[in-house]
Enzyme design. Structure first.
Site, short mmCIF file in Angstrom:
data_model
loop_
_atom_site.label_atom_id
_atom_site.label_comp_id
_atom_site.label_asym_id
_atom_site.label_seq_id
_atom_site.Cartn_x
_atom_site.Cartn_y
_atom_site.Cartn_z
N ARG A 59 0.82 -1.23 0.00
CA ARG A 59 0.00 0.00 0.00
C ARG A 59 0.85 1.27 0.00
O ARG A 59 0.37 2.34 -0.39
CB ARG A 59 -0.99 -0.03 1.17
CG ARG A 59 -2.18 -0.91 0.85
CD ARG A 59 -3.00 -1.21 2.07
NE ARG A 59 -2.45 -2.32 2.82
CZ ARG A 59 -2.91 -2.73 3.99
NH1 ARG A 59 -3.93 -2.12 4.55
NH2 ARG A 59 -2.36 -3.75 4.60
N GLU A 96 1.93 -8.04 14.91
CA GLU A 96 1.20 -8.41 16.13
C GLU A 96 1.57 -9.81 16.61
O GLU A 96 1.68 -10.05 17.79
CB GLU A 96 -0.30 -8.27 15.90
CG GLU A 96 -0.73 -6.86 16.25
CD GLU A 96 -2.11 -6.55 15.77
OE1 GLU A 96 -2.30 -6.59 14.55
OE2 GLU A 96 -2.97 -6.30 16.62
P1 AMP Z 1 2.47 -0.61 11.76
O1 AMP Z 1 3.81 -1.21 11.43
O2 AMP Z 1 1.89 -1.22 13.02
O3 AMP Z 1 2.53 0.91 11.84
O4 AMP Z 1 1.45 -1.00 10.61
C1 AMP Z 1 1.83 -0.86 9.31
C2 AMP Z 1 0.88 -1.33 8.27
O5 AMP Z 1 -0.10 -2.28 8.69
C3 AMP Z 1 0.12 -0.16 7.72
O6 AMP Z 1 0.89 0.46 6.70
C4 AMP Z 1 -1.15 -0.76 7.22
O7 AMP Z 1 -1.00 -1.16 5.86
C5 AMP Z 1 -1.36 -2.00 8.09
N1 AMP Z 1 -2.35 -1.78 9.18
C6 AMP Z 1 -2.11 -1.85 10.51
N2 AMP Z 1 -3.23 -1.63 11.23
C7 AMP Z 1 -4.22 -1.37 10.32
C8 AMP Z 1 -5.62 -1.02 10.43
N3 AMP Z 1 -6.26 -0.92 11.61
N4 AMP Z 1 -6.31 -0.83 9.29
C9 AMP Z 1 -5.69 -0.93 8.08
N5 AMP Z 1 -4.39 -1.25 7.91
C10 AMP Z 1 -3.65 -1.46 9.02
#
Ligand code: AMP
Length: 174
Positions: A59, A96
């Site tokens: 994305r 996660e």
């Molecule tokens: P993070 O590394 O936790 O900041 O998450 C990175 C990626 O996970 C983001 O660029 C999103 O593509 C995806 N992501 C995480 N949480 C969500 C959410 N609640 N809704 C949509 N995409 C998410």
């Protein structure tokens, strides 16, 4: 101009119970949504001196590449492990459950180049932190980090302390 949130669909309990999934496919499907997202990020960068946009699979490509094109900059692809054909550097990051690995080409960034990171969404900030580490190992300087969506309740900004972080839309909570 409409709020970018107008084009984001929220899917409760996806991919698992308790997660509010902020779906950006509905931005991409709508030309007005895409224009607002790309123009919004271009606007965040208009007075900034930088050389490259870096975005991660998949994305991050959706928003990063059009921004790079619009601003006449190169676009560097960060990919999941095993996809890039030349010599790479990699960085593990936490999801996660468990960890994953991102890679970029070793010669994609030259020492001293100024880099902007563009991604769809910041949740915990783990993905962006891994990208920053790779950029810096290659001698690049991260001068701004831009997101379409920020999930403020997950405190991703804490992980990116000291960096210039901007987002088009902020959702309180997770
Ligand atoms: P993070 O590394 O936790 O900041 O998450 C990175 C990626 O996970 C983001 O660029 C999103 O593509 C995806 N992501 C995480 N949480 C969500 C959410 N609640 N809704 C949509 N995409 C998410």
């Amino acid at each position: 101009m409409k709020d970018i949130k107008t084009f984001v669909k929220t899917i409760p309990d996806f991919p698992k119970p308790g997660i509010q999934f902020r779906d950006v496919t509905t931005i991409a499907e709508n030309p007005e949504g895409m224009r607002i997202a790309i123009d919004g990020i271009v606007d965040m960068l208009k007075n900034l001196d930088f050389d490259l946009v870096v975005g991660s699979e998949s994305r991050g490509f959706l928003f990063g590449a059009p921004v790079a094109y619009a601003m006449d900059k190169g676009f560097v692809m960060v990919r999941k492990k095993g996809k890039l054909p030349r010599e790479t550097i990699c960085e593990d990051y936490c999801l996660e459950y468990g960890t994953a690995t991102l890679e970029m080409h070793k010669d994609a960034i030259k020492t001293g180049q100024k880099v902007v990171i563009v991604d769809d969404l910041i949740a915990t900030g783990g993905t962006t932190e891994a990208i920053i580490k790779m950029v810096e190992r290659l001698g690049g300087e991260v001068v701004r980090v831009c997101f379409v969506i920020e999930l403020a309740g997950l405190n991703g900004r804490e992980k990116l302390k000291g960096y210039d972080v901007m987002s088009l839309a902020v959702y309180e909570g997770k």
